[in-house]
Design an enzyme around this catalytic site. Sequence first.
Site, PDB file in Angstrom:
ATOM      1  N   GLN A 183      31.947  57.831 -99.206  1.00 26.03           N
ATOM      2  CA  GLN A 183      31.322  57.374-100.455  1.00 26.03           C
ATOM      3  C   GLN A 183      30.009  58.069-100.758  1.00 26.03           C
ATOM      4  OE1 GLN A 183      31.454  55.527 -97.657  1.00 26.03           O
ATOM      5  NE2 GLN A 183      29.357  54.879 -97.228  1.00 26.03           N
ATOM      6  N   HIS A 242      38.482  49.886-110.860  1.00 30.57           N
ATOM      7  CA  HIS A 242      38.793  51.286-110.523  1.00 30.57           C
ATOM      8  C   HIS A 242      39.936  51.854-111.365  1.00 30.57           C
ATOM      9  CE1 HIS A 242      37.158  49.160-106.981  1.00 30.57           C
ATOM     10  NE2 HIS A 242      36.380  50.225-106.912  1.00 30.57           N
ATOM     11  N   GLY A 243      40.954  51.012-111.629  1.00 29.87           N
ATOM     12  CA  GLY A 243      42.117  51.512-112.389  1.00 29.87           C
ATOM     13  C   GLY A 243      41.699  51.996-113.773  1.00 29.87           C
ATOM     14  N   GLY A 272      27.663  54.231-111.534  1.00 30.29           N
ATOM     15  CA  GLY A 272      27.135  52.897-111.822  1.00 30.29           C
ATOM     16  C   GLY A 272      26.936  52.652-113.306  1.00 30.29           C
ATOM     17  N   SER A 310      32.663  57.084-110.061  1.00 32.24           N
ATOM     18  CA  SER A 310      32.248  56.574-108.741  1.00 32.24           C
ATOM     19  C   SER A 310      32.989  57.303-107.617  1.00 32.24           C
ATOM     20  CB  SER A 310      32.558  55.077-108.658  1.00 32.24           C
ATOM     21  OG  SER A 310      33.957  54.912-108.495  1.00 32.24           O
ATOM     22  N   CYS A 311      32.539  57.032-106.404  1.00 30.12           N
ATOM     23  CA  CYS A 311      33.170  57.654-105.229  1.00 30.12           C
ATOM     24  C   CYS A 311      34.649  57.284-105.140  1.00 30.12           C
ATOM     25  CB  CYS A 311      32.429  57.211-103.972  1.00 30.12           C
ATOM     26  SG  CYS A 311      32.090  55.437-103.914  1.00 30.12           S
ATOM     27  N   ASN A 312      34.981  56.008-105.350  1.00 25.63           N
ATOM     28  CA  ASN A 312      36.386  55.585-105.277  1.00 25.63           C
ATOM     29  C   ASN A 312      37.214  56.249-106.366  1.00 25.63           C
ATOM     30  OD1 ASN A 312      36.860  53.575-103.119  1.00 25.63           O
ATOM     31  ND2 ASN A 312      35.195  52.473-104.126  1.00 25.63           N
ATOM     32  N   THR A 360      20.542  57.663-101.981  1.00 28.14           N
ATOM     33  CA  THR A 360      21.762  58.154-101.323  1.00 28.14           C
ATOM     34  C   THR A 360      22.373  59.352-102.051  1.00 28.14           C
ATOM     35  OG1 THR A 360      22.187  55.873-100.681  1.00 28.14           O
ATOM     36  CG2 THR A 360      24.035  57.407-100.469  1.00 28.14           C
ATOM     37  N   ILE A 361      22.574  59.223-103.336  1.00 22.91           N
ATOM     38  CA  ILE A 361      23.223  60.284-104.113  1.00 22.91           C
ATOM     39  C   ILE A 361      22.192  61.346-104.511  1.00 22.91           C
ATOM     40  CG2 ILE A 361      24.534  60.809-106.221  1.00 22.91           C
ATOM     41  CD1 ILE A 361      26.103  59.185-104.040  1.00 22.91           C
ATOM     42  N   HIS A 378      35.406  54.542 -97.439  1.00 23.23           N
ATOM     43  CA  HIS A 378      36.421  53.666 -98.031  1.00 23.23           C
ATOM     44  C   HIS A 378      37.800  54.155 -97.566  1.00 23.23           C
ATOM     45  CE1 HIS A 378      33.352  52.370-100.913  1.00 23.23           C
ATOM     46  NE2 HIS A 378      33.274  53.573-101.437  1.00 23.23           N
TER      47      HIS A 378
HETATM   48  P1  NAD Z   1      20.203  54.241-103.989  1.00 27.53           P
HETATM   49  O1  NAD Z   1      19.695  52.865-104.079  1.00 27.53           O
HETATM   50  O2  NAD Z   1      20.559  54.805-102.662  1.00 27.53           O
HETATM   51  O3  NAD Z   1      19.161  55.242-104.652  1.00 27.53           O
HETATM   52  C1  NAD Z   1      18.562  54.987-105.893  1.00 27.53           C
HETATM   53  C2  NAD Z   1      17.170  55.620-105.886  1.00 27.53           C
HETATM   54  O4  NAD Z   1      16.595  55.431-107.179  1.00 27.53           O
HETATM   55  C3  NAD Z   1      16.225  54.989-104.887  1.00 27.53           C
HETATM   56  O5  NAD Z   1      15.541  56.013-104.207  1.00 27.53           O
HETATM   57  C4  NAD Z   1      15.252  54.170-105.748  1.00 27.53           C
HETATM   58  O6  NAD Z   1      13.949  54.122-105.209  1.00 27.53           O
HETATM   59  C5  NAD Z   1      15.247  54.979-107.029  1.00 27.53           C
HETATM   60  N1  NAD Z   1      14.904  54.214-108.226  1.00 27.53           N
HETATM   61  C6  NAD Z   1      14.983  52.879-108.457  1.00 27.53           C
HETATM   62  N2  NAD Z   1      14.583  52.601-109.715  1.00 27.53           N
HETATM   63  C7  NAD Z   1      14.227  53.779-110.282  1.00 27.53           C
HETATM   64  C8  NAD Z   1      13.736  54.150-111.562  1.00 27.53           C
HETATM   65  N3  NAD Z   1      13.524  53.238-112.510  1.00 27.53           N
HETATM   66  N4  NAD Z   1      13.487  55.458-111.804  1.00 27.53           N
HETATM   67  C9  NAD Z   1      13.694  56.395-110.867  1.00 27.53           C
HETATM   68  N5  NAD Z   1      14.158  56.105-109.633  1.00 27.53           N
HETATM   69  C10 NAD Z   1      14.433  54.815-109.356  1.00 27.53           C
HETATM   70  O7  NAD Z   1      21.442  54.302-104.976  1.00 27.53           O
HETATM   71  P2  NAD Z   1      22.693  55.270-104.869  1.00 27.53           P
HETATM   72  O8  NAD Z   1      23.685  54.680-103.919  1.00 27.53           O
HETATM   73  O9  NAD Z   1      22.243  56.662-104.681  1.00 27.53           O
HETATM   74  O10 NAD Z   1      23.330  55.057-106.319  1.00 27.53           O
HETATM   75  C11 NAD Z   1      22.883  55.795-107.442  1.00 27.53           C
HETATM   76  C12 NAD Z   1      24.011  55.882-108.430  1.00 27.53           C
HETATM   77  O11 NAD Z   1      25.105  56.566-107.799  1.00 27.53           O
HETATM   78  C13 NAD Z   1      24.572  54.551-108.915  1.00 27.53           C
HETATM   79  O12 NAD Z   1      25.031  54.701-110.236  1.00 27.53           O
HETATM   80  C14 NAD Z   1      25.768  54.330-107.988  1.00 27.53           C
HETATM   81  O13 NAD Z   1      26.730  53.474-108.541  1.00 27.53           O
HETATM   82  C15 NAD Z   1      26.275  55.748-107.834  1.00 27.53           C
HETATM   83  N6  NAD Z   1      27.083  56.020-106.648  1.00 27.53           N
HETATM   84  C16 NAD Z   1      26.744  55.524-105.435  1.00 27.53           C
HETATM   85  C17 NAD Z   1      27.545  55.790-104.330  1.00 27.53           C
HETATM   86  C18 NAD Z   1      27.267  55.250-102.968  1.00 27.53           C
HETATM   87  O14 NAD Z   1      28.192  55.018-102.223  1.00 27.53           O
HETATM   88  N7  NAD Z   1      26.032  55.029-102.589  1.00 27.53           N
HETATM   89  C19 NAD Z   1      28.670  56.602-104.466  1.00 27.53           C
HETATM   90  C20 NAD Z   1      28.961  57.154-105.717  1.00 27.53           C
HETATM   91  C21 NAD Z   1      28.165  56.839-106.796  1.00 27.53           C
END
Ligand code: NAD
Length: 338
Positions: A303, A193-194, A110, A139-141, A12-13, A219
């Site tokens: 997010q 979050h706080g 994360g 984080s997004c929040n 996602t990110i 959110h």
């Molecule tokens: P996600 O699950 O969408 O993507 C993670 C990617 O990493 C996947 O493509 C997965 O295949 C890959 N992956 C798994 N293990 C791996 C490894 N050992 N080495 C390399 N790649 C690996 O996760 P996300 O939502 O993009 O979250 C990633 C980070 O961003 C986290 O720290 C999360 O907390 C943070 N985040 C997420 C959001 C959200 O809403 N999705 C928002 C802000 C921050």
Amino acid sequence: MAIKVAVNGYGTIGKRVADAVAMQKDMKLVGVTAHSYSFNTEVAKQKGYKIFTTDGDSDLKANGINPDGDIKSLLEEADVIVDATPKKIGKENLKMLYEPRKVKAIFQGGEKHETIGISFVAQCNYNEAVNRDYVRIVSCNTTGLCRTLDAVNKKYGIESVHATMIRRGADPWDIHHGPINAIVPVLEMPSHHGPDVQTVLHDVEIFTTALSVPSTLMHLHAVTVDLKKKANAKDAIELFRNSTRIRVVRNAEHLRSTAEIMEFARDMGRLRGDMPEICVWQEAVGVISNAYNKLLYMQAVHQESDVIPENVDCIRAMMGFKDGEKSIKMTNETFGIK
Ligand code: NAD
């Protein structure tokens, strides 16, 4: 010379960061990792991104993807790597991959602040990341809270904040998380979050509560701020309107909900239909009439995308670009943020 950027964790990110980096004139995307084969890998290939394997790569070749190398060879090409792997994996990568090779790395929300040492929201604390080796994008929040609270703090001064985060249950593509038929409170006080806001806005007193709902789009935050100076709603709306990466949305535009905001982002032709600005509802900004120093507002946070411009600015800061305002402007232009 362009800054050479790699992305580890293409979900996602990570996929959004990769696209954003590819759009910056002063950056070059040197490659992304594929942990396992998926439609994400196919799209990366279609976009012409170089694909590098991690330990879990065994199914790439079986699905017709010939990797350009492994994560170690990717790290040799990169000035900075953006780690967007699932939470806690970044911490391992820091110790096992990035520190031994002395490659600068950005982590996501994360990972814990204590693991990385610096947490970042460009318009709040850009300077803290200048020339640093390891920085965490909150984080997004937390990003959403920091953007609006920083503006409020600079204009009025903040005595204290209480905010409730109504969180989406899962990202739109995610079939594993929920809830799908419940409202689930976070059973800890305060929610994380706080304290996380305080890793960026160090002097702001804030208490947060949170709950998750069956929605995937955004959110929603309900925020109450006790101010040091008196405010009125009109000025507070102007403040948000004039602050970067915050968008004031209105009932008159029929932007009355998270669903309509995301449809608006798609209609504007935003990349992926994303809305990286924090959306504050004009009609939901108010002050309590007998206590003009109590400001209330509601905001929506996409997010999947609000942290993406932060990653871009953080790359510049870590590579020694000192002018935070200029970086924000450069990044905003590529996202179409006014
Ligand atoms: P996600 O699950 O969408 O993507 C993670 C990617 O990493 C996947 O493509 C997965 O295949 C890959 N992956 C798994 N293990 C791996 C490894 N050992 N080495 C390399 N790649 C690996 O996760 P996300 O939502 O993009 O979250 C990633 C980070 O961003 C986290 O720290 C999360 O907390 C943070 N985040 C997420 C959001 C959200 O809403 N999705 C928002 C802000 C921050």
